[in-house]
Write a protein that holds these residues in place. Structure first.
Motif, PDB file in Angstrom:
ATOM      1  N   GLY A  79      -7.322  62.401 -55.012  1.00  0.00           N
ATOM      2  CA  GLY A  79      -8.219  63.268 -55.787  1.00  0.00           C
ATOM      3  C   GLY A  79      -9.460  63.645 -55.012  1.00  0.00           C
ATOM      4  O   GLY A  79      -9.924  64.790 -55.066  1.00  0.00           O
ATOM      5  N   ARG A  80     -10.010  62.641 -54.333  1.00  0.00           N
ATOM      6  CA  ARG A  80     -11.190  62.930 -53.522  1.00  0.00           C
ATOM      7  C   ARG A  80     -10.879  63.924 -52.407  1.00  0.00           C
ATOM      8  O   ARG A  80     -11.682  64.820 -52.109  1.00  0.00           O
ATOM      9  N   ILE A  81      -9.729  63.750 -51.773  1.00  0.00           N
ATOM     10  CA  ILE A  81      -9.343  64.655 -50.677  1.00  0.00           C
ATOM     11  C   ILE A  81      -9.192  66.086 -51.200  1.00  0.00           C
ATOM     12  O   ILE A  81      -9.651  67.047 -50.578  1.00  0.00           O
ATOM     13  N   THR A  82      -8.571  66.189 -52.368  1.00  0.00           N
ATOM     14  CA  THR A  82      -8.384  67.535 -52.950  1.00  0.00           C
ATOM     15  C   THR A  82      -9.728  68.185 -53.263  1.00  0.00           C
ATOM     16  O   THR A  82      -9.952  69.367 -52.956  1.00  0.00           O
ATOM     17  N   GLY A  83     -10.613  67.450 -53.846  1.00  0.00           N
ATOM     18  CA  GLY A  83     -11.934  68.004 -54.155  1.00  0.00           C
ATOM     19  C   GLY A  83     -12.697  68.393 -52.900  1.00  0.00           C
ATOM     20  O   GLY A  83     -13.360  69.437 -52.848  1.00  0.00           O
ATOM     21  N   LEU A  84     -12.576  67.527 -51.841  1.00  0.00           N
ATOM     22  CA  LEU A  84     -13.259  67.826 -50.585  1.00  0.00           C
ATOM     23  C   LEU A  84     -12.696  69.082 -49.924  1.00  0.00           C
ATOM     24  O   LEU A  84     -13.440  69.908 -49.378  1.00  0.00           O
ATOM     25  N   LEU A  85     -11.363  69.206 -50.000  1.00  0.00           N
ATOM     26  CA  LEU A  85     -10.749  70.400 -49.405  1.00  0.00           C
ATOM     27  C   LEU A  85     -11.201  71.665 -50.124  1.00  0.00           C
ATOM     28  O   LEU A  85     -11.402  72.718 -49.486  1.00  0.00           O
ATOM     29  N   ILE A  86     -11.344  71.601 -51.419  1.00  0.00           N
ATOM     30  CA  ILE A  86     -11.813  72.774 -52.172  1.00  0.00           C
ATOM     31  C   ILE A  86     -13.237  73.140 -51.750  1.00  0.00           C
ATOM     32  O   ILE A  86     -13.561  74.320 -51.544  1.00  0.00           O
ATOM     33  N   ILE A  87     -14.054  72.111 -51.632  1.00  0.00           N
ATOM     34  CA  ILE A  87     -15.445  72.376 -51.213  1.00  0.00           C
ATOM     35  C   ILE A  87     -15.477  72.978 -49.813  1.00  0.00           C
ATOM     36  O   ILE A  87     -16.220  73.936 -49.540  1.00  0.00           O
ATOM     37  N   ILE A  88     -14.664  72.417 -48.911  1.00  0.00           N
ATOM     38  CA  ILE A  88     -14.618  72.937 -47.536  1.00  0.00           C
ATOM     39  C   ILE A  88     -14.125  74.383 -47.521  1.00  0.00           C
ATOM     40  O   ILE A  88     -14.643  75.247 -46.795  1.00  0.00           O
ATOM     41  N   PHE A  89     -13.128  74.668 -48.342  1.00  0.00           N
ATOM     42  CA  PHE A  89     -12.591  76.034 -48.404  1.00  0.00           C
ATOM     43  C   PHE A  89     -13.661  77.015 -48.887  1.00  0.00           C
ATOM     44  O   PHE A  89     -13.807  78.123 -48.343  1.00  0.00           O
ATOM     45  N   LEU A  90     -14.426  76.599 -49.915  1.00  0.00           N
ATOM     46  CA  LEU A  90     -15.486  77.470 -50.424  1.00  0.00           C
ATOM     47  C   LEU A  90     -16.586  77.677 -49.390  1.00  0.00           C
ATOM     48  O   LEU A  90     -17.097  78.801 -49.232  1.00  0.00           O
ATOM     49  N   ILE A  91     -16.942  76.605 -48.699  1.00  0.00           N
ATOM     50  CA  ILE A  91     -17.958  76.735 -47.645  1.00  0.00           C
ATOM     51  C   ILE A  91     -17.483  77.677 -46.547  1.00  0.00           C
ATOM     52  O   ILE A  91     -18.234  78.541 -46.066  1.00  0.00           O
ATOM     53  N   ALA A  92     -16.227  77.532 -46.122  1.00  0.00           N
ATOM     54  CA  ALA A  92     -15.675  78.406 -45.082  1.00  0.00           C
ATOM     55  C   ALA A  92     -15.646  79.853 -45.548  1.00  0.00           C
ATOM     56  O   ALA A  92     -15.937  80.781 -44.779  1.00  0.00           O
ATOM     57  N   LEU A  93     -15.304  80.060 -46.811  1.00  0.00           N
ATOM     58  CA  LEU A  93     -15.256  81.424 -47.349  1.00  0.00           C
ATOM     59  C   LEU A  93     -16.640  82.062 -47.373  1.00  0.00           C
ATOM     60  O   LEU A  93     -16.801  83.241 -47.018  1.00  0.00           O
ATOM     61  N   VAL A  94     -17.655  81.263 -47.775  1.00  0.00           N
ATOM     62  CA  VAL A  94     -19.026  81.794 -47.817  1.00  0.00           C
ATOM     63  C   VAL A  94     -19.526  82.118 -46.416  1.00  0.00           C
ATOM     64  O   VAL A  94     -20.131  83.173 -46.175  1.00  0.00           O
TER      65      VAL A  94
END
Length: 301
Positions: free
Chosen positions: A34-49
């Motif tokens: 769960g933590r990995i999934t949440g971290l990946l989402i955050i990383i994806f959003l940061i990369a997109l921004v």
């Protein structure tokens, strides 16, 4: 439409890959999924921004940046950054020299002759802010302004002046179009009239007129030549009248030339023979026979 930004995509990929590697290296157990999934989402959003904030303009481009719908600044060329969501780039303005072809069909000249005129316009954007904000579509605006200006100029010009003075028409078109497009931040470099098409019937009539004019000039030249020849003959007559020896030599030369060419019988007045002192009929016969011998000898050789 703006093309794909390769540099921003590269940064996006690097951030995502780096984040995935760090996430799995930090949380390796099944309980941390769960933590990995949440971290990946955050990383994806940061990369997109970050990728959305990176912009690259080519050497010939200017980007119009709006902040919350209001003009902020022009950017480019090269790398620059914007604030995603808050800033937007609605226009990428090309500041190179651009060519636009335009034409008018069946436009009446000042002397009511329908013509088709093709022209090309060379222009460039010198103020990207005005080109983006003061006119909705400056490409279409320039095209329509050029066509209307061309129709105005044709309507004020005689056909003969249009066919002979294209440079004057081009200069007038450049002046008119430049006045209309200057408020849009556009500079007209030059206008070139490519072709002027007239009706076929009028073209045939102009061709006949030109042919008649050439014939008239030929007749005038011929008449002037005859006048000069007559004048020279009069001068020669005065010379022969005052110099009997010259007249005698000229008469002998004319007789010689006449016998030398393909002539076997030459009728010469007796007075002329006496004047040339050829010894009467016998002398003339001897001269003719001698010339015939000289003519036959090369043929036998």
């Amino acid at each position: 439409m703006r093309r794909f930004n390769a540099f921003a995509s590269l940064i996006f990929a690097l951030i995502v890959v780096t984040g995935v590697v760090l996430a799995y290296s930090s949380y390796g157990g099944p309980a941390d999924a769960g933590r990995i999934t949440g971290l990946l989402i955050i990383i994806f959003l940061i990369a997109l921004v970050v990728a959305s904030a990176i912009k690259v303009a080519d050497q010939w481009e200017k980007a119009i940046v709006l902040r919350l719908g209001k003009f902020r600044v022009t950017r480019g060329p090269g790398l620059f950054f914007i604030i995603p969501v808050i800033d937007s780039i609605p226009y990428w303005i090309d500041i190179r020299v651009i060519t636009t072809t335009f034409k008018t069909e069946k436009t009446l000249t000042k002397d009511t002759v329908p013509v088709d005129v093709d022209a090309v316009l060379f222009w460039k954007v010198i103020d990207p802010q005005k080109a983006a904000l003061d006119v909705a579509d400056y490409h279409s605006a320039i095209s329509w302004a050029s066509q209307t200006a061309l129709r105005d100029v044709i309507g004020k010009t005689m056909l003969a002046d249009m066919l002979e003075g294209r440079e004057k028409i081009s200069s007038e078109l450049q002046r008119i179009i430049d006045e209309r497009t200057e408020p849009w931040g556009i500079n007209v470099i030059s206008v070139e009239v490519k072709d002027v098409l007239i009706p076929p019937a009028l073209e045939d009539a102009m061709s006949m007129q030109a042919q008649a004019e050439r014939e008239r000039q030929a007749r005038v030249i011929l008449g002037d030549s005859e006048r000069q020849v007559a004048q020279k003959f009069g001068d020669a007559a005065k010379t022969y009248a005052d110099n009997p020896t010259a007249l005698h030599l000229r008469a002998m030369n004319m007789l010689y030339e006449g016998l030398k060419q393909n002539s076997t019988i030459v009728i010469v007045p007796s007075s002329a023979i006496e004047t040339m002192q050829l010894g009467g009929l016998s002398g003339l016969t001897a001269l003719t026979m001698e010339l015939q011998k000289e003519k036959v000898k090369p043929e036998n050789d």
